[in-house]
Design an enzyme around this catalytic site. Structure first.
Site, PDB file in Angstrom:
ATOM      1  N   GLU A  44       0.733  -1.224   0.082  1.00 29.06           N
ATOM      2  CA  GLU A  44      -0.011  -0.078  -0.110  1.00 29.06           C
ATOM      3  C   GLU A  44       0.943   1.360   0.088  1.00 29.06           C
ATOM      4  O   GLU A  44       0.717   2.257  -0.675  1.00 29.06           O
ATOM      5  CB  GLU A  44      -1.067   0.137   1.365  1.00 29.06           C
ATOM      6  CG  GLU A  44      -2.103   1.090   1.387  1.00 29.06           C
ATOM      7  CD  GLU A  44      -2.997   1.125   0.241  1.00 29.06           C
ATOM      8  OE1 GLU A  44      -3.641   0.248   0.134  1.00 29.06           O
ATOM      9  OE2 GLU A  44      -2.934   1.938  -0.851  1.00 29.06           O
TER      10      GLU A  44
ATOM     11  N   LYS B  88       5.105   3.998  -9.959  1.00 28.33           N
ATOM     12  CA  LYS B  88       3.778   4.042  -9.351  1.00 28.33           C
ATOM     13  C   LYS B  88       2.816   3.645 -10.366  1.00 28.33           C
ATOM     14  O   LYS B  88       1.532   2.866 -10.221  1.00 28.33           O
ATOM     15  CB  LYS B  88       3.501   5.306  -8.624  1.00 28.33           C
ATOM     16  CG  LYS B  88       4.505   5.450  -7.324  1.00 28.33           C
ATOM     17  CD  LYS B  88       4.418   7.069  -7.065  1.00 28.33           C
ATOM     18  CE  LYS B  88       5.577   7.103  -5.842  1.00 28.33           C
ATOM     19  NZ  LYS B  88       5.609   8.564  -5.712  1.00 28.33           N
TER      20      LYS B  88
HETATM   21  N1  HSE Z   1       9.506  11.237  -3.826  1.00 31.80           N
HETATM   22  C1  HSE Z   1       8.210  10.882  -3.984  1.00 31.80           C
HETATM   23  C2  HSE Z   1       7.318  12.124  -4.253  1.00 31.80           C
HETATM   24  C3  HSE Z   1       7.621  10.210  -2.534  1.00 31.80           C
HETATM   25  O1  HSE Z   1       7.946  13.191  -4.241  1.00 31.80           O
HETATM   26  O2  HSE Z   1       6.070  12.030  -4.357  1.00 31.80           O
HETATM   27  C4  HSE Z   1       8.052   8.742  -2.455  1.00 31.80           C
HETATM   28  O3  HSE Z   1       7.360   8.167  -3.489  1.00 31.80           O
END
Ligand code: HSE
Length: 430
Positions: A131, A207
């Site tokens: 998650e 992601k």
């Molecule tokens: N570096 C990512 C961001 C957070 O700036 O959203 C971790 O996934």
């Protein structure tokens, strides 16, 4: 009550320390919800003596994180090391070889090795929970994997990187150029000293590959995500977009198109009427559209100690309850190797910004290029004086295939009248 779930924690950065703090603070509540205790028993990190704002001396210390899963007193491993390969992947594989479950925040590892890890988890009868890997504290993985599981999803998209969203929001609010805002974000600790994973869109692409797999039953395929970051977004683009009724956001978008699965991270113009346009600062948001549920909109903190720890412990509660389920919403053997939709087939309206010499006939040259590729213009503005002495020409096209718009832009770029690199952005008309 069943005996406690015993946790081996690999990585004691902000998130690891946050997990310890959350379990200390909400211990009784977590125990009631899980119907058993959840206890960290062993930890591993690079520096044993760093002050983390929480007492970790009460846990067994393990120098080599990859050994955590071999301990008899560890039931589940939490991997917060990071990195697609290396010790994180070694630990993940070993955890399943030991027949134990894994909770991870590691989007890079899942985007590159998700299928293999899902297969290993299934063979071991273990859970693979992640998650925290997508949009930090927002329960979007559970939302899609469980809450929306009955729906066919048309598309999933969102603002998946808080650093980029902070930079774009600050550019808009302060009128400051990209480089200045990035330096400020680094000073404040939002962006890494090497911020390229964030600003070049790679973090968002990791992601997106995970969301696409979950949403469309596809094998996670980071290589199929076309990725463009925000380095080329000029303050002038932000101002032109505002005049036209849009905000610029770095959007990760996955959808099933006629030619296959379209996956792309790119700066887009989002109409002010769309909820994504109002997701500001370091917030993240994900939109999914299901054929029965309609539009779902998830918003919240995509990073940080508290939100990410919240997601990790939610996964631990699932493991404690014995709620495992397939990692990507269906058994790994059912995940398809979907073909990548050709990017040029993507249909939409596009924003074009060029800097041109201010002399007779230039607009005719530009419009001829569009005519020759059968691209129709919805609006055109010539305004302002660019820093390099030219003038800005900003166009919005009617809906059409991206291939044609790119070809027209190629023709325009070849003209002596065009100064520097033009900018082209997709308009999010959903
Ligand atoms: N570096 C990512 C961001 C957070 O700036 O959203 C971790 O996934």
């Amino acid at each position: 009550m069943t005996k406690p779930l015993r946790v081996g924690l690999a990585g004691l950065g902000n998130v690891g320390a946050g997990v310890v703090k959350l379990l200390d603070t909400n211990r009784a509540l977590v125990e009631r919800r899980a119907n058993r205790g959840i206890e960290v028993v062993a930890v591993s990190a690079r520096d044993r003596h760093r002050d983390r704002g929480v007492d970790t001396t009460r846990f067994e210390w393990v120098d080599d994180a990859t050994q955590l899963c071999h301990r008899d007193d560890v039931d589940v491993v939490v991997e917060l090391i990071g990195g697609a390969d290396g010790p994180a992947l070694t630990l993940a594989r070993a955890t399943f070889d030991c027949g134990k479950s894994l909770v991870t925040a590691n989007k890079a590892m899942l985007a590159h090795h998700g299928l293999e890890l899902a297969e290993r988890a299934e063979s071991a009868g273990s859970a693979l929970k992640y998650e925290a890997a997508v949009a930090g504290g927002i329960p979007v993985i559970k939302g899609l994997r469980e809450g929306a599981a009955a729906n066919e999803l048309a598309q999933v998209y969102g603002i998946l990187n808080g650093t980029c969203n902070y930079i774009l929001t600050s550019m808009e609010q302060d009128g400051s150029p990209f480089a200045e805002v990035l330096a400020e974000a680094q000073r404040l600790g939002y962006a890494e000293a090497d911020p390229s994973f964030d600003i070049d869109g790679i973090d968002a692409a990791h992601k997106l590959a995970i969301l696409a797999s979950l949403s469309f039953g596809a094998r996670p395929d980071f290589g199929a995500v076309a990725t463009q970051g925000i380095r080329e977004v000029d303050i002038a683009d932000i101002q032109h977009a505002a005049t036209l009724g849009f905000r610029i956001k770095l959007v990760g978008l996955a959808r099933q198109e006629a030619g296959g699965l379209f996956q792309r991270v790119h700066p887009c113009l989002v109409p002010l009427g769309h909820p994504l346009a109002h997701v500001d600062g370091s917030l993240n948001a994900v939109v999914a559209e299901g054929n029965f549920v309609g539009r779902l909109f998830f918003q919240g903190r995509g990073a940080g100690e508290g939100p990410t720890a919240s997601a990790v412990v939610a996964d631990l509660i699932d493991v404690a309850r014995g709620e495992f389920g397939p990692a990507f919403a269906m058994p790994a053997s059912k995940l398809g190797a979907l073909p990548a939709a050709p990017q040029g087939d993507h249909v939409g309206r596009y924003y074009l910004r060029l800097t041109v010499a201010d002399r007779p006939g230039v607009l005719a040259e530009l419009t001829a290029a569009l005519r020759d590729e059968s691209v129709s213009i919805e609006s055109l503005i010539q305004r302002g004086t660019a820093a390099n002495g030219g003038v800005y020409v900003v166009m919005v096209t009617h809906e059409g295939p991206e291939r044609a718009v790119r070809a027209a832009l190629g023709r325009m770029s070849a003209s002596d009248s065009v100064i520097g690199q033009p900018m082209m952005m997709h308009i999010l008309d959903f």
